[in-house]
Design an enzyme around this catalytic site. Structure first.
Site, PDB file in Angstrom:
ATOM      1  N   SER A 262      51.166 -20.847  80.978  1.00  0.00           N
ATOM      2  CA  SER A 262      50.891 -22.286  81.030  1.00  0.00           C
ATOM      3  C   SER A 262      49.671 -22.629  81.866  1.00  0.00           C
ATOM      4  O   SER A 262      48.969 -23.594  81.579  1.00  0.00           O
ATOM      5  CB  SER A 262      52.121 -23.040  81.564  1.00  0.00           C
ATOM      6  N   HIS A 327      51.556 -25.087  85.983  1.00  0.00           N
ATOM      7  CA  HIS A 327      51.001 -26.050  85.029  1.00  0.00           C
ATOM      8  C   HIS A 327      49.971 -26.949  85.706  1.00  0.00           C
ATOM      9  O   HIS A 327      48.892 -27.211  85.161  1.00  0.00           O
ATOM     10  CB  HIS A 327      52.113 -26.929  84.446  1.00  0.00           C
TER      11      HIS A 327
END
Length: 388
Positions: A262, A327
């Site tokens: 991610s 993220h």
């Protein structure tokens, strides 16, 4: 500047016309070897021999001539154009002369293109905000090398997932298996001395739901970007996002492990979305508002899944579930370093002062995070989960 320096021809089709232009420029238009050519004579030369050149190259050459208000053209700019290199002075000249191209036919209006040409044109409209850049890309793209980097990373991630799926006999929420974190790839705070884990964690995923969302965004955004900007630039953004993700976890969520790509995926997607927003009027991709909304929905769903998993009671306490902070680290890389990389398609990155500023900030962050990992855990007396 010596005008006898050779020109690197771009294709076999343009070799003879370009050699003819070079000979004429050398023999007749710069007898004093000053390194400059009169724009008036250069325009006359294009009028006489322009029909032998590719129409997109001719259009850029005309913009180069129209963009030089001082009445002369640097011979090296001509060389750079024909060897597919661009300099700061070339960029300024093209931008100044670009207003002359508004009356020319747009790339999207061309007919009779083959399937591969239509695909390249589609990619150009998906990623580039200026018509002159789209035509330049359409003219110079050769699919050599192909967009191999993102495809290779994706294949490796699928292979690792299949291996662990067969080994653990589990495909959904593999992270709930007691053996999931025992491999050599995932980042774990107890094993942070093993430096490769700050990058290798990207090849492991918490389950098929995690891999599926990341793989979809990675392919739909990463492959077109690599086709336009090349493996080196896209690889730089991707790897910086992955590294920033694991380091951000080690600084802000010190007891949590990390898995998933991610960080790299969010770096690419956020950089592309920011580039679209910053060049909204110039981006001509279809349904861009709807597609931006869908991209944000996908990112939000994946991020929401990661947050839920982090705070869900772990299957094997006291080891917590993987962190979601990677993220955010990827997004920060995409909005800074990634935007600079994607915005400067027509220039070398080493010529961009903004690139060096953001790269220096990123390097400083990495350096501080390394010192944090070396000293902070003992100074703060952090209680880490046991080694998997």
């Amino acid at each position: 500047m010596v005008l006898g320096s050779g020109i690197t021809q771009t294709t076999d089709m343009t070799r003879c016309p370009l050699q003819k232009l070079e000979d004429i420029l050398q023999e007749k238009f710069d007898s004093e070897s000053s390194g400059f050519i009169s724009t008036e004579r250069f325009r006359d030369l294009l009028a006489a021999h322009g029909s032998e050149l590719d129409p997109h190259k001719l259009e850029v050459l005309l913009a180069l001539a129209d963009g030089n208000a001082d009445g002369k053209i640097c011979y090296q700019d001509f060389v750079n154009l024909m060897s597919n290199k661009r300099s700061n002075s070339f960029r300024r000249a093209i931008l100044q002369g670009g207003r002359q191209l508004k009356g020319a036919g747009a790339l999207g209006e061309e007919v009779g293109l083959g399937l591969s040409q239509r695909l390249v044109r589609h990619i150009a409209y998906e990623t580039l905000p200026r018509e002159i850049d789209r035509k330049w890309y359409f003219d110079s793209y050769t699919c050599c090398p192909p967009p191999w980097l993102i495809l290779a990373i994706t294949i490796a991630e699928v292979a690792v997932f299949m291996y662990y799926g067969l080994q653990l006999d589990r495909w959904v929420l593999q992270v709930s298996s007691p053996h999931f974190l025992r491999g050599p790839l995932p980042y774990h705070p107890q094993l942070r001395i093993q430096a490769w884990r700050y990058l290798s964690y990207a090849f492991m995923h918490a389950g098929i739901e995690h891999l599926g969302l990341n793989m979809a965004m990675q392919l739909l955004v990463g492959v077109p970007l690599e086709m336009v900007h090349g493996a080196l630039r896209i690889g730089l953004v991707y790897v910086c996002g992955v590294l920033a993700g694991s380091l951000a976890v080690s600084v802000t969520d010190m007891t949590a492990p990390v898995v998933g790509s991610s960080g790299g995926v969010y770096a690419l997607v956020s950089a592309h979305l920011a580039n679209v927003v910053m060049n909204w009027s110039g981006m001509k991709c279809q349904f861009k508002l709807f597609r931006m909304a869908m991209a944000l929905v996908c990112m939000s769903v994946e991020f929401g899944r990661a947050v839920w998993l982090r705070f869900y009671p772990p299957a094997f306490p006291p080891c917590p579930n993987p962190s979601f902070v990677a993220h955010l680290g990827g997004v920060m890389v995409g909005l800074t370093l990634g935007v600079v990389v994607l915005q400067n398609y027509e220039q070398r990155l080493q010529e961009q002062s903004l690139f060096w500023i953001f790269f220096s900030v990123y390097f400083l962050f990495v350096l501080c995070a390394v010192f944090w990992n070396v000293f902070a855990y003992s100074l703060l007396d952090v209680r880490l989960p046991p080694t998997p």
